[in-house]
Design a protein around this motif. Sequence first.
Motif, mmCIF file in Angstrom:
data_model
loop_
_atom_site.group_PDB
_atom_site.id
_atom_site.type_symbol
_atom_site.label_atom_id
_atom_site.label_comp_id
_atom_site.label_asym_id
_atom_site.label_seq_id
_atom_site.Cartn_x
_atom_site.Cartn_y
_atom_site.Cartn_z
ATOM 1 N N MET A 1 0.870 -1.244 -0.198
ATOM 2 C CA MET A 1 0.059 -0.035 -0.093
ATOM 3 C C MET A 1 0.931 1.362 0.041
ATOM 4 O O MET A 1 1.672 1.334 0.819
ATOM 5 N N VAL B 1 0.993 4.929 0.632
ATOM 6 C CA VAL B 1 0.234 5.985 1.593
ATOM 7 C C VAL B 1 0.796 7.400 1.402
ATOM 8 O O VAL B 1 -0.116 8.396 1.707
ATOM 9 N N ASN C 1 -8.671 11.756 8.567
ATOM 10 C CA ASN C 1 -7.903 10.530 9.204
ATOM 11 C C ASN C 1 -7.426 9.669 8.177
ATOM 12 O O ASN C 1 -8.029 9.355 7.254
ATOM 13 N N THR D 1 0.661 11.266 9.783
ATOM 14 C CA THR D 1 1.650 10.754 10.784
ATOM 15 C C THR D 1 2.533 10.225 10.227
ATOM 16 O O THR D 1 3.853 10.423 10.638
ATOM 17 N N GLU E 1 -1.914 16.301 16.487
ATOM 18 C CA GLU E 1 -3.396 16.270 16.809
ATOM 19 C C GLU E 1 -3.158 16.843 18.221
ATOM 20 O O GLU E 1 -3.888 16.047 19.148
HETATM 21 P P1 ATP Z 1 -4.647 9.616 11.802
HETATM 22 O O1 ATP Z 1 -5.053 11.069 12.079
HETATM 23 O O2 ATP Z 1 -5.890 8.570 11.643
HETATM 24 O O3 ATP Z 1 -3.437 9.054 12.345
HETATM 25 P P2 ATP Z 1 -2.855 10.445 9.414
HETATM 26 O O4 ATP Z 1 -3.448 11.269 8.444
HETATM 27 O O5 ATP Z 1 -2.032 10.494 10.533
HETATM 28 O O6 ATP Z 1 -4.366 9.524 10.122
HETATM 29 P P3 ATP Z 1 -1.392 8.062 8.814
HETATM 30 O O7 ATP Z 1 -1.430 7.533 10.061
HETATM 31 O O8 ATP Z 1 -0.142 8.335 8.333
HETATM 32 O O9 ATP Z 1 -2.430 8.825 8.750
HETATM 33 O O10 ATP Z 1 -1.989 6.841 8.045
HETATM 34 C C1 ATP Z 1 -1.886 6.838 6.577
HETATM 35 C C2 ATP Z 1 -2.491 5.355 5.842
HETATM 36 O O11 ATP Z 1 -1.247 4.675 6.168
HETATM 37 C C3 ATP Z 1 -3.488 4.932 6.693
HETATM 38 O O12 ATP Z 1 -4.295 4.195 5.631
HETATM 39 C C4 ATP Z 1 -3.138 3.866 7.720
HETATM 40 O O13 ATP Z 1 -3.942 2.827 7.992
HETATM 41 C C5 ATP Z 1 -1.822 3.302 7.014
HETATM 42 N N1 ATP Z 1 -0.708 2.973 8.189
HETATM 43 C C6 ATP Z 1 0.092 3.691 8.761
HETATM 44 N N2 ATP Z 1 0.926 3.357 9.509
HETATM 45 C C7 ATP Z 1 1.088 2.005 9.069
HETATM 46 C C8 ATP Z 1 1.779 0.891 9.416
HETATM 47 N N3 ATP Z 1 2.811 0.851 10.187
HETATM 48 N N4 ATP Z 1 1.457 -0.515 8.733
HETATM 49 C C9 ATP Z 1 0.752 -0.306 7.707
HETATM 50 N N5 ATP Z 1 -0.208 0.713 7.225
HETATM 51 C C10 ATP Z 1 -0.040 1.695 7.974
#
Ligand code: ATP
Length: 229
Positions: free
Chosen positions: A16, A18, A38, A43, A154
Amino acid sequence: MSAVEIQGVSQRYGDMTVLHDLNLSLGEGEVLGLFGHNGAGKTTTMKLILGLLQASEGQVQVLGRDPRTTDVRRQMGYLPENVTFYPQLTGRETLRHFARLKSTPLGQVDDLLEQVGLAHAADRRVKTYSKGMRQRLGLAQAVLGEPRLLLLDEPTVGLDPIATQELYLLIDRLRQTGTSVILCSHVLPGVEAHINRAAILAKGRLQAIGSLKQLRSEAGLPVRIRASG
Ligand code: ATP
């Protein structure tokens, strides 16, 4: 020199992807709001900047260097989403613990407790702290050692409006010391007065970046950003 320079970064977890070809820079002393629903990749972007992840593709530089080097790491402070502490330790013991981990002088601890409005509760166990007090303690641990770059994930989630306002006032005070800040949020209201520029991530792609005025007038973006869900 930029505080942060992200060039052509893609990030994959297994199959995936991201983050897709992300380009982003943060000037020294600048406060950038990083917004997105989200799962947008906020992150992950923070972790790349902190040197906790290595980009699958592209380059990340912090203060002109690789963020995975110890020297650069020492110059960053991080308040993670849902920061946790040892509940049995007092506020002062908690900060002293972090000061030792960061090899910063213990003498800073009492000053910081004062600055974040926790001097009166310094000897109380953290388990008795409100959420707002815990976030202020989290901010204090993040700024131990006077980092040049502060990453806040956050920081106001779960806080009532007064605690939120108090936290932003603290962040404003830090800005005056020239610290560069990245502030992640999934909501815009309340944050806008406290940032210089905003970057909007959607499904791992940078949708827009600029001052809020630019984003609203030029890009025709919605004034409000809210979490899906
Ligand atoms: P949130 O506010 O929910 O934390 P975010 O904008 O910070 O959202 P991320 O946490 O960076 O988003 O996640 C981005 C994508 O990567 C999401 O689809 C999440 O499920 C996926 N993801 C994050 N960490 C991992 C990991 N260690 N392994 C697999 N997928 C991950």
